[in-house]
Design a protein around this motif. Structure first.
Motif, short mmCIF file in Angstrom:
data_model
loop_
_atom_site.label_atom_id
_atom_site.label_comp_id
_atom_site.label_asym_id
_atom_site.label_seq_id
_atom_site.Cartn_x
_atom_site.Cartn_y
_atom_site.Cartn_z
N GLU A 94 0.82 -1.21 0.00
CA GLU A 94 0.00 0.00 0.00
C GLU A 94 0.85 1.27 0.00
N LYS A 95 0.20 2.35 -0.37
CA LYS A 95 0.87 3.66 -0.41
C LYS A 95 1.59 3.93 0.91
N GLU A 96 2.77 4.53 0.79
CA GLU A 96 3.62 4.90 1.93
C GLU A 96 4.39 3.72 2.53
N VAL A 97 4.20 2.51 1.99
CA VAL A 97 5.02 1.37 2.42
C VAL A 97 6.01 1.07 1.30
N PRO A 98 7.30 1.41 1.50
CA PRO A 98 8.27 1.37 0.40
C PRO A 98 8.85 -0.01 0.13
N GLU A 99 8.12 -0.82 -0.63
CA GLU A 99 8.65 -2.09 -1.11
C GLU A 99 8.60 -2.06 -2.62
N ALA A 100 9.52 -2.78 -3.26
CA ALA A 100 9.53 -2.78 -4.73
C ALA A 100 10.23 -4.01 -5.26
N VAL A 101 9.98 -4.28 -6.54
CA VAL A 101 10.66 -5.36 -7.24
C VAL A 101 11.51 -4.75 -8.34
N LEU A 102 12.80 -5.05 -8.31
CA LEU A 102 13.71 -4.64 -9.39
C LEU A 102 13.60 -5.66 -10.52
N ILE A 103 13.27 -5.18 -11.72
CA ILE A 103 13.22 -6.07 -12.87
C ILE A 103 14.64 -6.18 -13.43
N ARG A 104 15.23 -7.35 -13.33
CA ARG A 104 16.65 -7.49 -13.68
C ARG A 104 16.89 -8.00 -15.10
N ALA A 105 15.97 -8.78 -15.63
CA ALA A 105 16.21 -9.32 -16.98
C ALA A 105 14.91 -9.79 -17.61
N ILE A 106 14.85 -9.67 -18.92
CA ILE A 106 13.72 -10.24 -19.67
C ILE A 106 14.28 -11.08 -20.82
N HIS A 107 13.40 -11.91 -21.36
CA HIS A 107 13.72 -12.69 -22.55
C HIS A 107 13.20 -11.89 -23.74
N PRO A 108 14.04 -11.37 -24.61
CA PRO A 108 13.56 -10.55 -25.73
C PRO A 108 12.65 -11.37 -26.66
N ARG A 109 11.45 -10.86 -26.90
CA ARG A 109 10.51 -11.62 -27.74
C ARG A 109 9.81 -10.73 -28.77
N LYS A 110 9.43 -9.54 -28.39
CA LYS A 110 8.67 -8.67 -29.28
C LYS A 110 9.48 -7.40 -29.57
N GLY A 111 9.68 -7.11 -30.85
CA GLY A 111 10.49 -5.95 -31.21
C GLY A 111 11.97 -6.19 -30.96
N VAL A 112 12.41 -7.41 -31.17
CA VAL A 112 13.80 -7.78 -30.87
C VAL A 112 14.78 -6.91 -31.66
N GLN A 113 14.47 -6.71 -32.94
CA GLN A 113 15.39 -5.92 -33.76
C GLN A 113 15.53 -4.50 -33.25
N ARG A 114 14.41 -3.95 -32.78
CA ARG A 114 14.41 -2.59 -32.23
C ARG A 114 15.30 -2.52 -30.98
N MET A 115 15.20 -3.55 -30.14
CA MET A 115 16.01 -3.61 -28.93
C MET A 115 17.49 -3.69 -29.27
N ILE A 116 17.81 -4.50 -30.25
CA ILE A 116 19.22 -4.64 -30.66
C ILE A 116 19.76 -3.31 -31.14
N GLU A 117 18.95 -2.59 -31.92
CA GLU A 117 19.38 -1.29 -32.42
C GLU A 117 19.70 -0.33 -31.27
N ARG A 118 18.78 -0.28 -30.30
CA ARG A 118 19.00 0.62 -29.16
C ARG A 118 20.23 0.23 -28.36
N ARG A 119 20.42 -1.04 -28.16
CA ARG A 119 21.56 -1.53 -27.36
C ARG A 119 22.87 -1.35 -28.10
N GLN A 120 22.84 -1.59 -29.40
CA GLN A 120 24.07 -1.52 -30.17
C GLN A 120 24.63 -0.10 -30.21
N GLU A 121 23.71 0.87 -30.10
CA GLU A 121 24.15 2.27 -30.10
C GLU A 121 25.13 2.55 -28.98
N GLU A 122 24.99 1.85 -27.87
CA GLU A 122 25.79 2.11 -26.68
C GLU A 122 27.09 1.30 -26.67
#
Length: 203
Positions: A94-122
């Motif tokens: 609930e609000k004011e209770v500071p808990e969270a989940v850090l999203i650490r990794a996903i399996h690329p599935r949708k828009g993979v080429q777009r993701m590669i383009e963004r990542r390759q830039e760096e």
DNA sequence: AATGCGATTCTCT
DNA sequence: GAGAATCGCATTT
């Protein structure tokens, strides 16, 4: 075809360690120029509101940086780390209770080429396929996620969205201590990192 | 006003 | 496996 149903606010109004496990298999999607890009979540970490000295919100209390941690369930908390990378979290309980989940990794599935383009830039070297979104900073680069979505939510269907995916049983996941929190005296070795087994055939 | 460091990633060894 | 890159922010002066 339409997207799977979104997780609703009540889904996140639970302890972060429970949500962190349930999010494995769910889809993380970001609204890119050309549509939704993303894929199933395969690694998470939970940050708790009691005695967790690795939690930003407990280190200094509420600040401009971490204010989103104190928002209602489903709130997005994005922070900049090491001056160069962003990390995406989903706020729990609930609000004011500071808990969270850090999203650490996903399996690329949708828009993979777009993701590669963004990542390759760096990068200067070629990007291995399995490293497109295999870390909290990497997935934010791939999905174009930064502080501009901090304070928003993953339940409104804008920008960043989480949708129902396959359920991962405890038989097909492993837990371990969280990354980069060795400095924490009390919670440094708490097993709040969750990962889908590499052998599990996730789509 | 100055200081020190982090819920990371990349490159080179 | 080690070291660099790089900056917002909390803490200290």
């Amino acid at each position: 075809m339409s997207l799977p149903e979104q997780r609703t606010r009540s889904y996140y109004n639970r302890p972060a360690d429970q949500v962190a496990q349930d999010l494995l298999g769910d889809w993380l999607l970001a609204d890119d120029d050309a549509g939704w890009i993303g894929g199933p979540i395969i690694e998470t970490e939970a940050y708790l509101s009691t005695d967790d000295d690795a939690n930003h919100a407990l280190q200094s209390g509420k600040t401009d940086r971490n204010e989103a941690m104190f928002g209602p369930p489903g709130t997005i908390y994005v922070y900049l780390i090491y001056g160069m990378y962003h990390c995406l979290n989903v706020v729990c309980r609930e609000k004011e209770v500071p808990e969270a989940v850090l999203i650490r990794a996903i399996h690329p599935r949708k828009g993979v080429q777009r993701m590669i383009e963004r990542r390759q830039e760096e990068r200067s070297s070629d990007l291995p396929q399995d490293e497109i979104a295999s870390g909290p900073g990497k997935l934010c680069m791939a999905l174009n996620i930064d502080r501009s979505v901090d304070g928003g939510t993953v339940i409104g269907g804008d920008n960043v969205s989480v949708r129902k995916g396959v359920s991962i049983s405890e038989d097909h996941m492993s837990s371990s201590s969280r990354i980069g929190v060795d400095y924490a005296e009390t919670a440094g070795d708490w097993p709040l990192r969750y990962r889908v087994d590499d052998s599990y055939p996730i789509d």
